[in-house]
Design an enzyme around this catalytic site. Structure first.
Site, PDB file in Angstrom:
ATOM      1  CG  ASN A 138      -1.886   1.073   1.303  1.00 24.45           C
ATOM      2  OD1 ASN A 138      -1.883   1.955   0.448  1.00 24.45           O
ATOM      3  ND2 ASN A 138      -2.741   1.049   2.307  1.00 24.45           N
ATOM      4  NE  ARG A 183      -6.433   0.942   0.365  1.00 22.68           N
ATOM      5  CZ  ARG A 183      -6.808   1.179   1.588  1.00 22.68           C
ATOM      6  NH1 ARG A 183      -5.975   0.976   2.567  1.00 22.68           N
ATOM      7  NH2 ARG A 183      -8.009   1.603   1.839  1.00 22.68           N
ATOM      8  CG  HIS A 212     -12.961   3.219   4.029  1.00 22.95           C
ATOM      9  ND1 HIS A 212     -13.660   4.144   4.767  1.00 22.95           N
ATOM     10  CD2 HIS A 212     -11.660   3.480   4.247  1.00 22.95           C
ATOM     11  CE1 HIS A 212     -12.810   4.947   5.390  1.00 22.95           C
ATOM     12  NE2 HIS A 212     -11.587   4.552   5.090  1.00 22.95           N
ATOM     13  N   GLY A 231     -12.452   4.337  11.277  1.00 19.38           N
ATOM     14  CA  GLY A 231     -11.026   4.516  11.577  1.00 19.38           C
ATOM     15  C   GLY A 231     -10.771   6.016  11.625  1.00 19.38           C
ATOM     16  CG  ASN A 232      -7.072   8.201  12.034  1.00 23.76           C
ATOM     17  OD1 ASN A 232      -7.441   8.818  13.028  1.00 23.76           O
ATOM     18  ND2 ASN A 232      -5.953   7.482  12.013  1.00 23.76           N
ATOM     19  NE  ARG A 254     -10.259  12.413   5.062  1.00 22.77           N
ATOM     20  CZ  ARG A 254     -10.203  11.121   4.817  1.00 22.77           C
ATOM     21  NH1 ARG A 254     -11.316  10.434   4.557  1.00 22.77           N
ATOM     22  NH2 ARG A 254      -9.059  10.487   4.823  1.00 22.77           N
ATOM     23  CG  ASP A 310      -6.234   9.095  19.655  1.00 20.43           C
ATOM     24  OD1 ASP A 310      -7.148   8.409  20.169  1.00 20.43           O
ATOM     25  OD2 ASP A 310      -5.070   8.684  19.510  1.00 20.43           O
ATOM     26  NE  ARG A 367      -6.391   5.242  21.138  1.00 21.05           N
ATOM     27  CZ  ARG A 367      -5.465   4.626  20.429  1.00 21.05           C
ATOM     28  NH1 ARG A 367      -5.035   3.444  20.786  1.00 21.05           N
ATOM     29  NH2 ARG A 367      -4.938   5.178  19.365  1.00 21.05           N
ATOM     30  N   GLY A 417     -10.507   0.815  13.723  1.00 22.11           N
ATOM     31  CA  GLY A 417     -10.032   1.198  15.057  1.00 22.11           C
ATOM     32  C   GLY A 417     -11.124   1.531  16.074  1.00 22.11           C
ATOM     33  N   GLY A 457     -14.614   1.364  15.535  1.00 24.48           N
ATOM     34  CA  GLY A 457     -15.716   0.385  15.473  1.00 24.48           C
ATOM     35  C   GLY A 457     -15.392  -0.905  16.203  1.00 24.48           C
ATOM     36  CD  GLU A 497      -8.626  -1.478   4.754  1.00 22.15           C
ATOM     37  OE1 GLU A 497      -8.065  -1.188   5.833  1.00 22.15           O
ATOM     38  OE2 GLU A 497      -9.064  -0.628   3.978  1.00 22.15           O
TER      39      GLU A 497
HETATM   40  P1  ADP Z   1      -6.715   4.222  10.129  1.00 23.61           P
HETATM   41  O1  ADP Z   1      -7.877   4.805   9.382  1.00 23.61           O
HETATM   42  O2  ADP Z   1      -5.556   5.162  10.216  1.00 23.61           O
HETATM   43  O3  ADP Z   1      -6.343   2.809   9.729  1.00 23.61           O
HETATM   44  P2  ADP Z   1      -7.604   2.963  12.585  1.00 23.61           P
HETATM   45  O4  ADP Z   1      -8.561   2.010  11.970  1.00 23.61           O
HETATM   46  O5  ADP Z   1      -6.359   2.428  13.187  1.00 23.61           O
HETATM   47  O6  ADP Z   1      -7.254   4.164  11.625  1.00 23.61           O
HETATM   48  O7  ADP Z   1      -8.409   3.767  13.721  1.00 23.61           O
HETATM   49  C1  ADP Z   1      -7.823   4.816  14.433  1.00 23.61           C
HETATM   50  C2  ADP Z   1      -8.837   5.349  15.436  1.00 23.61           C
HETATM   51  O8  ADP Z   1      -9.217   4.261  16.312  1.00 23.61           O
HETATM   52  C3  ADP Z   1      -8.286   6.458  16.301  1.00 23.61           C
HETATM   53  O9  ADP Z   1      -9.240   7.517  16.401  1.00 23.61           O
HETATM   54  C4  ADP Z   1      -8.119   5.779  17.654  1.00 23.61           C
HETATM   55  O10 ADP Z   1      -8.270   6.671  18.714  1.00 23.61           O
HETATM   56  C5  ADP Z   1      -9.288   4.789  17.616  1.00 23.61           C
HETATM   57  N1  ADP Z   1      -9.168   3.759  18.645  1.00 23.61           N
HETATM   58  C6  ADP Z   1      -8.250   2.776  18.749  1.00 23.61           C
HETATM   59  N2  ADP Z   1      -8.444   2.070  19.905  1.00 23.61           N
HETATM   60  C7  ADP Z   1      -9.513   2.636  20.517  1.00 23.61           C
HETATM   61  C8  ADP Z   1     -10.229   2.372  21.740  1.00 23.61           C
HETATM   62  N3  ADP Z   1      -9.869   1.410  22.553  1.00 23.61           N
HETATM   63  N4  ADP Z   1     -11.293   3.167  22.032  1.00 23.61           N
HETATM   64  C9  ADP Z   1     -11.655   4.167  21.226  1.00 23.61           C
HETATM   65  N5  ADP Z   1     -11.043   4.449  20.055  1.00 23.61           N
HETATM   66  C10 ADP Z   1      -9.992   3.713  19.715  1.00 23.61           C
END
Ligand code: ADP
Length: 404
Positions: free
Chosen positions: A7, A95, A184, A214-215, A245, A286, A288, A334, A336, A388
């Site tokens: 990727n 990808r 996606h 995710g992000n 976004r 983020d 978290r 992340g 979900g 993926e």
């Molecule tokens: P990307 O789109 O970069 O692949 P990810 O699928 O890794 O992103 O998701 C990143 C997001 O997941 C971030 O906002 C991160 O804070 C969130 N995240 C990861 N672990 C947790 C958790 N335990 N609780 C809440 N959010 C989380």
């Protein structure tokens, strides 16, 4: 069969090696900050004798070519090599972000495919050039391997015109290819298949709403295995609230920004893509940290979470209507996969639609595929970890087997 999945981004290369015969993934890693002073390579492998290794190297990585050569050194080298030489790789699965209307499935890369990916550069000016760089380098480093493109947009090519054409002058679609494409797709397709398999069904028997958080974040309405609508649009800016976004906004706000706030189109683009979403609302992208801030009483974080989950809930309703009947809602990526709090807020109040969450199942932490709705629910709510890279490897293997 050994397949390397790649990727390539504008300053990064994410990679994973698959040994499909033995169903193992011997090496993976990430080359970051290519072209900057602070390049980083993180490489992980399981050596043939079974020992895991992790190596982090820092220093300038001039360009993608050097980045790819470093990857090859890792996977073939004497220190932590997992294959003898580059000829052990049968195929490289790339990808590719934007296939436009030209690709509705995975394809073997030839000169025509390269030309077509180039033609789609105006639709994905940041991503497609990087993907092409990855393909060109990979062709030179792995000349004997088949090069395969797996498109992020392909899964959404079954969306019908009533869902993909914007109410703009029709010529903008015909002449300028302005339409919804969706992204996606590799993840949405993967979690549908896994979700159906978890429920001991095939995708052709199921109507799913998939929620990738995710992000970047998007949802898809998938009717009997075929996508019929998605939240992202011509670009990945549309739809859900994301890390940075905005997702859906009134398009006239852009005119307001230009006319009244005297912002240039570059400033507007930056604001919508990088300074909006969760970050714009409460200062961090983020999730978290957003939840942590909210728990400490931060009002902006609380409203950000409400806006974020309300948008998802609204689209669940819309996609339920589009599908007619619904068998499952699937959370992935992340947020979900890891946030029971976000999942609960998204589904709160949807009991009338048959969408319910079992509190204990929802909060129990697991990395596995699982159901979080009460047993016997008509609509199953599932958490399915996305993968993926695996989906790209499977698609690559499938097309090669049909080709040879
Ligand atoms: P990307 O789109 O970069 O692949 P990810 O699928 O890794 O992103 O998701 C990143 C997001 O997941 C971030 O906002 C991160 O804070 C969130 N995240 C990861 N672990 C947790 C958790 N335990 N609780 C809440 N959010 C989380």
């Amino acid at each position: 069969m050994k397949i390397l999945v790649i990727n390539t981004g504008s300053s990064s290369i994410k990679y994973e090696l698959f040994d499909r015969q033995n169903n193992v993934r011997p090496a993976s890693g990430l080359v970051e900050k290519i072209g900057e002073k602070t390049g980083i390579i993180t490489h992980q492998a399981v050596l043939p004798e079974g020992n895991p290794v992790k190596i982090v190297e820092k220093g300038i990585i001039q360009d993608h070519h050097e980045g790819m050569n470093r990857i090859v050194d890792f996977i073939t080298g004497s220190k932590c090599g997992v294959i003898s030489d580059t000829r052990a790789i049968s195929a490289v699965g790339h990808r590719v972000v934007h296939g436009g209307e030209l690709f509705n499935s995975t394809t073997i890369i030839d000169q025509n495919v390269i030309a077509a990916i180039k033609k789609n550069i105006p639709l994905a000016p940041l991503h497609n050039p990087a993907n092409l760089t990855g393909i060109e380098i990979s062709k030179s480093i792995f000349p004997d391997a088949l090069q395969v493109a797996v498109f992020d947009t392909a899964f959404h090519q079954t969306i019908p015109p009533d869902a993909f054409i914007y109410a703009l002058p029709y010529s903008m679609y015909k002449k300028n290819r302005v339409r919804k494409y969706g992204f996606h797709g590799i993840s949405h397709a993967y979690v549908c298949e896994r979700g159906a398999s978890y429920l001991k069904r095939t995708v052709s028997q199921m109507n799913f709403i998939t929620i990738h958080l995710g992000n970047g974040a998007s949802m898809a309405a998938v009717k009997k295995g075929k996508c019929i609508d998605t939240t992202m649009g011509m670009t990945p800016l549309a739809g859900l609230v994301m890390g940075t976004r905005s997702g859906d906004i009134d398009p006239a706000i852009l005119v307001f920004m230009a006319d009244h706030l005297k912002m240039s189109y570059k400033e507007i683009d930056l604001l919508l893509n990088k300074k909006s979403g969760l970050k714009g609302l409460c200062g961090t992208n983020d999730m978290r940290e957003v939840i942590e801030k909210k728990n400490q009483g931060d009002e902006k974080a609380e409203i950000a979470l409400k806006i974020y989950t309300y948008r998802i809930k609204k689209y669940i309703g819309a996609f339920f209507a589009a599908l007619g009947t619904l068998d499952g809602v699937i959370f992935t990526a992340g947020i979900g996969e890891n946030s029971p709090f976000v999942r609960a807020l998204c589904c709160r109040g949807l009991e009338g639609l048959g969408i319910k969450i079992d509190h204990d199942k929802n909060i129990s932490s697991s990395k596995k595929e699982r159901e979080i709705s009460p047993s016997g629910s008509k609509v199953k709510v599932l958490v399915i970890p996305t993968d993926e890279e695996l989906k790209i490897a499977i698609e690559t293997e499938k097309i090669i087997e049909s080709y040879t």
